[in-house]
Design a protein around this motif. Structure first.
Motif, PDB file in Angstrom:
ATOM      1  N   ARG A 157      26.049  -6.742  56.585  1.00  0.00           N
ATOM      2  CA  ARG A 157      24.917  -7.403  57.243  1.00  0.00           C
ATOM      3  C   ARG A 157      25.324  -8.236  58.454  1.00  0.00           C
ATOM      4  NH1 ARG A 157      21.609 -11.013  53.441  1.00  0.00           N
ATOM      5  NH2 ARG A 157      22.854 -12.650  54.366  1.00  0.00           N
ATOM      6  N   PHE A 158      26.433  -8.965  58.382  1.00  0.00           N
ATOM      7  CA  PHE A 158      26.817  -9.834  59.492  1.00  0.00           C
ATOM      8  C   PHE A 158      27.088  -9.041  60.776  1.00  0.00           C
ATOM      9  CE2 PHE A 158      29.945 -12.392  61.904  1.00  0.00           C
ATOM     10  CZ  PHE A 158      29.102 -13.433  62.263  1.00  0.00           C
ATOM     11  N   PRO A 159      27.965  -8.031  60.756  1.00  0.00           N
ATOM     12  CA  PRO A 159      28.177  -7.274  61.992  1.00  0.00           C
ATOM     13  C   PRO A 159      26.896  -6.607  62.505  1.00  0.00           C
ATOM     14  CG  PRO A 159      29.891  -6.762  60.410  1.00  0.00           C
ATOM     15  CD  PRO A 159      28.864  -7.586  59.690  1.00  0.00           C
ATOM     16  N   GLU A 160      26.061  -6.102  61.610  1.00  0.00           N
ATOM     17  CA  GLU A 160      24.831  -5.428  62.029  1.00  0.00           C
ATOM     18  C   GLU A 160      23.808  -6.397  62.615  1.00  0.00           C
ATOM     19  OE1 GLU A 160      23.633  -3.192  58.601  1.00  0.00           O
ATOM     20  OE2 GLU A 160      25.222  -1.701  58.917  1.00  0.00           O
ATOM     21  N   LYS A 161      23.865  -7.660  62.218  1.00  0.00           N
ATOM     22  CA  LYS A 161      22.963  -8.675  62.775  1.00  0.00           C
ATOM     23  C   LYS A 161      23.414  -9.099  64.167  1.00  0.00           C
ATOM     24  CE  LYS A 161      21.205 -13.345  62.134  1.00  0.00           C
ATOM     25  NZ  LYS A 161      21.241 -14.567  61.358  1.00  0.00           N
ATOM     26  N   LEU A 204      28.819  -1.910  67.644  1.00  0.00           N
ATOM     27  CA  LEU A 204      29.137  -1.601  66.242  1.00  0.00           C
ATOM     28  C   LEU A 204      30.129  -0.455  66.126  1.00  0.00           C
ATOM     29  CD1 LEU A 204      25.811  -1.924  64.217  1.00  0.00           C
ATOM     30  CD2 LEU A 204      27.990  -3.036  63.697  1.00  0.00           C
ATOM     31  N   LYS A 205      29.980   0.561  66.956  1.00  0.00           N
ATOM     32  CA  LYS A 205      30.909   1.701  66.918  1.00  0.00           C
ATOM     33  C   LYS A 205      32.331   1.248  67.232  1.00  0.00           C
ATOM     34  CE  LYS A 205      27.347   4.897  68.395  1.00  0.00           C
ATOM     35  NZ  LYS A 205      26.793   5.604  69.554  1.00  0.00           N
ATOM     36  N   VAL A 206      32.471   0.437  68.272  1.00  0.00           N
ATOM     37  CA  VAL A 206      33.795  -0.059  68.659  1.00  0.00           C
ATOM     38  C   VAL A 206      34.358  -0.961  67.563  1.00  0.00           C
ATOM     39  CG1 VAL A 206      35.075  -1.449  70.347  1.00  0.00           C
ATOM     40  CG2 VAL A 206      33.251   0.099  71.119  1.00  0.00           C
ATOM     41  N   TYR A 250      37.161  -8.970  67.662  1.00  0.00           N
ATOM     42  CA  TYR A 250      36.056  -8.302  68.361  1.00  0.00           C
ATOM     43  C   TYR A 250      34.730  -8.986  68.040  1.00  0.00           C
ATOM     44  CZ  TYR A 250      33.255  -4.588  70.401  1.00  0.00           C
ATOM     45  OH  TYR A 250      32.369  -3.881  71.186  1.00  0.00           O
ATOM     46  N   LEU A 251      34.480  -9.229  66.757  1.00  0.00           N
ATOM     47  CA  LEU A 251      33.251  -9.925  66.353  1.00  0.00           C
ATOM     48  C   LEU A 251      33.144 -11.295  67.009  1.00  0.00           C
ATOM     49  CD1 LEU A 251      32.786  -9.377  62.507  1.00  0.00           C
ATOM     50  CD2 LEU A 251      31.097  -8.940  64.286  1.00  0.00           C
ATOM     51  N   ALA A 252      34.225 -12.045  67.007  1.00  0.00           N
ATOM     52  CA  ALA A 252      34.215 -13.407  67.555  1.00  0.00           C
ATOM     53  C   ALA A 252      33.940 -13.411  69.053  1.00  0.00           C
ATOM     54  CB  ALA A 252      35.530 -14.115  67.254  1.00  0.00           C
ATOM     55  N   THR A 253      34.598 -12.527  69.795  1.00  0.00           N
ATOM     56  CA  THR A 253      34.392 -12.529  71.244  1.00  0.00           C
ATOM     57  C   THR A 253      32.986 -12.065  71.606  1.00  0.00           C
ATOM     58  OG1 THR A 253      35.446 -10.348  71.433  1.00  0.00           O
ATOM     59  CG2 THR A 253      36.828 -12.292  71.853  1.00  0.00           C
ATOM     60  N   ARG A 254      32.457 -11.121  70.867  1.00  0.00           N
ATOM     61  CA  ARG A 254      31.083 -10.656  71.151  1.00  0.00           C
ATOM     62  C   ARG A 254      30.069 -11.730  70.759  1.00  0.00           C
ATOM     63  NH1 ARG A 254      34.992  -7.788  72.963  1.00  0.00           N
ATOM     64  NH2 ARG A 254      34.267  -5.996  74.140  1.00  0.00           N
ATOM     65  N   LEU A 276      30.163  -4.601  76.616  1.00  0.00           N
ATOM     66  CA  LEU A 276      30.898  -3.344  76.506  1.00  0.00           C
ATOM     67  C   LEU A 276      31.923  -3.272  77.630  1.00  0.00           C
ATOM     68  CD1 LEU A 276      27.798  -1.082  75.840  1.00  0.00           C
ATOM     69  CD2 LEU A 276      29.386  -2.016  74.148  1.00  0.00           C
ATOM     70  N   ASN A 277      32.934  -2.477  77.441  1.00  0.00           N
ATOM     71  CA  ASN A 277      33.974  -2.365  78.449  1.00  0.00           C
ATOM     72  C   ASN A 277      33.683  -1.209  79.397  1.00  0.00           C
ATOM     73  OD1 ASN A 277      35.148  -4.434  77.093  1.00  0.00           O
ATOM     74  ND2 ASN A 277      36.963  -3.312  76.471  1.00  0.00           N
ATOM     75  N   ALA A 278      33.810  -1.484  80.692  1.00  0.00           N
ATOM     76  CA  ALA A 278      33.741  -0.435  81.702  1.00  0.00           C
ATOM     77  C   ALA A 278      34.997   0.427  81.557  1.00  0.00           C
ATOM     78  CB  ALA A 278      33.653  -1.071  83.086  1.00  0.00           C
ATOM     79  N   PRO A 279      35.043   1.610  82.182  1.00  0.00           N
ATOM     80  CA  PRO A 279      36.212   2.486  82.033  1.00  0.00           C
ATOM     81  C   PRO A 279      37.564   1.812  82.296  1.00  0.00           C
ATOM     82  CG  PRO A 279      34.440   3.670  83.079  1.00  0.00           C
ATOM     83  CD  PRO A 279      33.980   2.238  82.952  1.00  0.00           C
TER      84      PRO A 279
END
Length: 135
Positions: A27-31, A38-40, A55-59, A86-89
């Motif tokens: 639930r936490f990541p999906e919220k 989520l895929k990354v 990743y979760l913390a920075t987002r 999201l990251n550019a190329p």
């Protein structure tokens, strides 16, 4: 950049995010994360739990900083999953918005710039939003 309309910053403790993720593993990541984030996140967390936490913390920090820069906080139309970092190329982080936040934002602001960083104990994000005429 011609004119700055807003600036936001956020600093988050990694262990706070880790505890929230442990309490609510799905639930936490999906919220917090949008579909592309989520895929990354799932790929990184599958390789290494610490990479998932970072990743979760920075987002999380980027969403908080963005909400401050646009002056809404976490109030409609701003919501966690409607703003993605999201990251550019080349790896540069970029802001990607979805409806209805995207339309609300387009009518008020120009480009949004995000910078994220993490260390062992903390994640941080800084967001600068340009005024509408600056595009």
């Amino acid at each position: 950049m011609d004119a700055i309309a807003g600036i936001g910053i956020d600093l988050i403790k990694m262990d706070r995010i880790d505890r929230a993720w442990q309490r609510h593993p799905e639930r936490f990541p999906e919220k917090i994360l949008g579909q592309d984030e989520l895929k990354v996140f799932r790929a990184r967390a599958a390789r290494d739990r610490l990479r998932g936490v970072r990743y979760l913390a920075t987002r999380f920090a980027a969403k908080e900083a963005f909400s401050k820069a646009i002056g809404l906080g976490m109030h409609a139309p701003m919501w966690w999953t409607r703003m993605q970092t999201l990251n550019a190329p080349g790896g540069r982080p970029r802001v990607v918005l979805s409806s209805p936040l995207a339309e609300w934002y387009e009518n008020r602001f120009g480009a949004a710039h995000v910078s994220i960083t993490d260390e062992l104990e903390y994640g941080a994000a800084y967001v600068v939003v340009e005024s509408q005429g600056a595009r």
